[in-house]
Enzyme design. Structure first.
Site, PDB file in Angstrom:
ATOM      1  N   ASP A   1      -1.936  10.399   3.790  1.00 17.34           N
ATOM      2  CA  ASP A   1      -3.656   9.860   4.123  1.00 17.34           C
ATOM      3  C   ASP A   1      -4.640  10.424   5.545  1.00 17.34           C
ATOM      4  OD1 ASP A   1      -6.568   8.475   4.384  1.00 17.34           O
ATOM      5  OD2 ASP A   1      -5.436   7.039   5.776  1.00 17.34           O
TER       6      ASP A   1
ATOM      7  N   LYS B   1       1.473  -1.012   0.120  1.00 18.17           N
ATOM      8  CA  LYS B   1      -0.067   0.395  -0.128  1.00 18.17           C
ATOM      9  C   LYS B   1       1.105   0.954  -0.113  1.00 18.17           C
ATOM     10  CE  LYS B   1      -3.049   2.775   2.923  1.00 18.17           C
ATOM     11  NZ  LYS B   1      -3.616   2.466   4.322  1.00 18.17           N
TER      12      LYS B   1
ATOM     13  N   ASP C   1     -12.002   7.059   4.031  1.00 22.08           N
ATOM     14  CA  ASP C   1     -10.757   6.346   4.787  1.00 22.08           C
ATOM     15  C   ASP C   1     -10.383   5.697   3.945  1.00 22.08           C
ATOM     16  OD1 ASP C   1      -8.425   7.573   6.219  1.00 22.08           O
ATOM     17  OD2 ASP C   1      -9.189   7.542   8.474  1.00 22.08           O
TER      18      ASP C   1
ATOM     19  N   ARG D   1      -7.160  -0.367   0.702  1.00 23.39           N
ATOM     20  CA  ARG D   1      -7.757  -1.457   0.029  1.00 23.39           C
ATOM     21  C   ARG D   1      -8.723  -1.249  -1.212  1.00 23.39           C
ATOM     22  NH1 ARG D   1     -12.541  -2.103   5.126  1.00 23.39           N
ATOM     23  NH2 ARG D   1     -10.694  -1.005   6.508  1.00 23.39           N
TER      24      ARG D   1
ATOM     25  N   GLU E   1      -8.868   3.699   2.085  1.00 20.16           N
ATOM     26  CA  GLU E   1      -8.608   3.701   0.682  1.00 20.16           C
ATOM     27  C   GLU E   1      -7.736   2.813   0.564  1.00 20.16           C
ATOM     28  OE1 GLU E   1      -7.289   5.312   3.685  1.00 20.16           O
ATOM     29  OE2 GLU E   1      -5.406   5.125   2.956  1.00 20.16           O
TER      30      GLU E   1
ATOM     31  N   LYS F   1      -9.626  12.357   9.080  1.00 26.16           N
ATOM     32  CA  LYS F   1      -9.140  12.116  10.453  1.00 26.16           C
ATOM     33  C   LYS F   1      -9.298  13.469  11.474  1.00 26.16           C
ATOM     34  CE  LYS F   1      -5.971   8.278   8.149  1.00 26.16           C
ATOM     35  NZ  LYS F   1      -7.013   7.604   9.521  1.00 26.16           N
TER      36      LYS F   1
ATOM     37  N   ASP G   1       1.978   6.173   5.389  1.00 28.25           N
ATOM     38  CA  ASP G   1       0.935   5.337   5.351  1.00 28.25           C
ATOM     39  C   ASP G   1       1.652   4.881   4.027  1.00 28.25           C
ATOM     40  OD1 ASP G   1      -1.873   3.736   5.823  1.00 28.25           O
ATOM     41  OD2 ASP G   1      -2.818   5.571   4.322  1.00 28.25           O
TER      42      ASP G   1
HETATM   43  N1  BES Z   1      -4.148   4.051   7.082  1.00 28.42           N
HETATM   44  C1  BES Z   1      -5.538   4.224   8.008  1.00 28.42           C
HETATM   45  C2  BES Z   1      -5.048   2.793   9.015  1.00 28.42           C
HETATM   46  C3  BES Z   1      -3.624   3.412   9.602  1.00 28.42           C
HETATM   47  C4  BES Z   1      -4.381   3.887  10.751  1.00 28.42           C
HETATM   48  C5  BES Z   1      -2.532   3.122   9.840  1.00 28.42           C
HETATM   49  C6  BES Z   1      -3.390   4.086  12.531  1.00 28.42           C
HETATM   50  C7  BES Z   1      -1.580   3.520  11.005  1.00 28.42           C
HETATM   51  C8  BES Z   1      -2.067   3.932  12.514  1.00 28.42           C
HETATM   52  C9  BES Z   1      -6.455   3.155   6.791  1.00 28.42           C
HETATM   53  O1  BES Z   1      -6.508   3.902   5.609  1.00 28.42           O
HETATM   54  C10 BES Z   1      -7.826   3.983   7.883  1.00 28.42           C
HETATM   55  O2  BES Z   1      -8.051   5.113   7.555  1.00 28.42           O
HETATM   56  N2  BES Z   1      -8.606   3.009   7.954  1.00 28.42           N
HETATM   57  C11 BES Z   1      -9.721   3.029   8.787  1.00 28.42           C
HETATM   58  C12 BES Z   1     -10.534   1.660   7.783  1.00 28.42           C
HETATM   59  C13 BES Z   1     -11.981   2.022   8.860  1.00 28.42           C
HETATM   60  C14 BES Z   1     -12.675   3.559   7.831  1.00 28.42           C
HETATM   61  C15 BES Z   1     -12.972   0.897   7.782  1.00 28.42           C
HETATM   62  C16 BES Z   1      -9.104   2.540  10.511  1.00 28.42           C
HETATM   63  O3  BES Z   1      -8.392   1.896  10.666  1.00 28.42           O
HETATM   64  O4  BES Z   1     -10.192   3.949  11.683  1.00 28.42           O
HETATM   65 ZN    ZN Z   2      -7.320   5.985   5.496  1.00 29.02          ZN
HETATM   66 ZN    ZN Z   3      -4.844   4.916   4.859  1.00 29.22          ZN
END
Ligand code: BES
Ligand code: ZN
Ligand code: ZN
Length: 515
Positions: free
Chosen positions: A283, A278, A360, A364, A362, A290, A301
């Protein structure tokens, strides 16, 4: 730092510092114990040359040999070296190859602090530790180089001179020099791959754009002889990569789809594996924005893509006997008048339609189109790695990455690689029940099941884009930044997690496909 094996006994070295080691609770060698806990081999020889100075440290209680402990002795002419650095290996029964990396890092950091230019070391673990010469040389080189990693970013003051300049591996038996040479070169290649990963992750998001990553990938590909290609937006459109493009359209910074290939010309005769990372270069969360606290961490990210690029460097440099493809889909996740929104429906390159309910989620989306692309290589195995969910970081902390796999054999090789590299993985389930959480009213699936659905639903989403028998997903959300208590991984900034794991995975896969 240049590393080379030198035949001869360590106590004969005239380096600025020599490094020897000790297991925990070794008995002073003069007190007559014969249970194998006396300082043996090289350490004993140095102790004898120093008239028992090491034994004194132990018997006086100043040094127990516990892991990460270091002491410095000054031989005052008793041997040609200026200093002796003694490093603890911890208890004998807990000894493994990671103890070597840690000890090597500790010792070389001490040598650096003392401004030693030329250092000689024993191969930690090659004697009493019962590692092969090659393993011990690799781990000693790897730990030393990783432990000296320094990131200066855009600081404009003069960098201090990088010290030490050279590390000599003292090889007692001249016949062992070629094995030590092979190990040292592997350690060098792997540490250089990790440094590349760390640099990419540490770089600020205005510099480390998708185009910058593609350029960095192209430069390293040139160095180690990989095929490289970076698809631009138009080419991604032609491939109908609607999921990746939906994320990328929110930013003026154009995306790239980076493709690296090792042994592409031998694809028909070798097993093919595909590594996918990824590469979200920043992000923000998009319109599912966020919170401002900690948003800066989202420059990391792209750590999965960074790990793949670093691993591909090492795989190329080590000339692993396998066809290995590295894919790094890279894009920013931003807000703006072009950005994708909740409730949009987009179509991925395999025709699966996706309802966006969180912009968010994104990562996947990028991985979806990359996992579809991976199928064209008819892979024996595909492994993706991503900072995908906060839920995984919550579940496993900063200790291990989550591992999902559709194939037990693939899972076992990854677990074995995790063990060898000390980049921990912990298996998590792909329960069929997670399917329900992705049901959508308006499309085949939705991209987010909400944070309460857990890390399993994100892996289940990815599975919709997988059309080959062996696929694994590594969620490294908790591991990209700030390692804890590891002398060869920085406590601040990028860890480089994943590069060593994936390199070791490829080496082990190559090994088992030959058998
Ligand atoms: N990049 C984030 C995940 C992340 C969180 C990485 C903390 C490193 C530290 C990812 O894109 C994300 O925002 N995931 C969301 C998914 C949710 C919307 C289903 C999450 O984990 O809250
Ligand atoms: Zn995200
Ligand atoms: Zn992310």
């Amino acid at each position: 730092m240049n590393i080379k094996p030198i035949p001869g006994a360590i106590q004969a070295s005239d380096a600025d510092a020599i490094i020897v080691n000790l297991f925990q609770d070794a008995q002073p060698f003069w007190n007559g114990h014969s249970d194998g806990t006396q300082p043996g081999g090289a350490t004993k020889a140095v102790d004898q040359s120093l008239d028992g100075a090491i034994s004194d440290l132990i018997s006086g209680g100043d040094f127990s040999g516990k892991a990460d402990q270091v002491a410095v002795l000054y031989p005052r002419g008793a041997i040609p070296a200026r200093r002796v650095i003694l490093v603890g290996l911890g208890p004998r029964e807990k000894f493994n190859v990671d103890v070597v990396r840690r000890a090597a890092a500790r010792a070389i950091q001490k040598a650096r602090d003392l401004k030693a230019g030329r250092v000689a070391t024993v191969l930690h673990g090659a004697g009493a530790g019962e590692l092969s010469i090659e393993e011990a040389a690799q781990a000693t080189a790897e730990g030393s180089l990783l432990g000296l990693y320094d990131y200066r970013g855009q600081k404009t003051d003069d960098a201090p001179e990088p010290l030490p300049k050279s590390l000599e591996l003292a090889i007692f038996d001249e016949g062992d020099v070629p094995a030590a040479q092979r190990g040292a070169e592997a350690g060098r290649a792997i540490a250089a791959g990790v440094a590349l990963t760390r640099d990419l992750v540490n770089l600020p998001p205005n510099i480390c754009t998708p185009a910058y990553m593609a350029q960095a990938a192209a430069e390293m590909a040139e160095e180690v002889g990989l095929r490289v290609e970076a698809l631009e937006r138009k080419q991604m459109e032609a491939l109908k990569m609607g999921a990746l493009l939906a994320v990328a359209q929110g930013s003026d910074t154009p995306p790239r789809f980076i493709i690296l290939e090792h042994n592409g010309d031998r694809a028909s005769e070798l097993d093919s594996i595909v590594l996918v990372g990824k590469g979200v270069t920043f992000d923000t969360g998009g319109y599912s924005l966020k919170p401002k606290e900690g948003m800066g961490r989202m420059k990391a990210d792209m750590a999965g893509a960074g790990a793949v690029i670093g691993a591909m460097y090492a795989i190329g440099a080590l000339d692993v006997d396998l066809h290995v493809v590295g894919l790094a889909p890279a894009a920013d996740n931003m807000i703006g008048s072009h950005a994708y929104r909740p409730q949009e429906v987009v179509t991925a390159s395999n025709g699966v339609t996706i309802e966006i309910n969180s912009t968010d989620a994104e990562g996947r989306m990028l991985l979806a189109d990359a996992l579809v692309y991976a199928a064209r290589f008819q892979p024996a195995a595909v492994v993706d790695i991503a900072t995908l969910t906060g839920a995984c970081a919550t579940a496993l902390g900063r200790v291990a990455a989550g591992l999902f796999s559709t194939d037990d054999g693939l899972r076992d090789v990854l677990l074995s690689a995790a063990d060898a590299s000390a980049e921990k993985l912990w298996p998590l389930p792909l329960f069929p029940e997670y399917e329900k959480t992705l049901e959508s009213q308006t499309a085949d699936i939705r991209n987010s099941a909400g944070i309460r659905a857990g890390v399993g639903s994100s892996a289940t989403f990815l599975k919709h884009f997988v059309s080959y028998p062996a696929w694994a997903h590594v969620d490294m959300a908790g591991l990209a930044l700030e390692a804890k208590d590891n002398p060869y991984v920085p406590g601040k900034g990028a860890t480089g997690f994943g590069a060593r794991l994936l390199t070791e995975f490829a080496r082990q896969w190559a090994q088992s496909s030959r058998e």
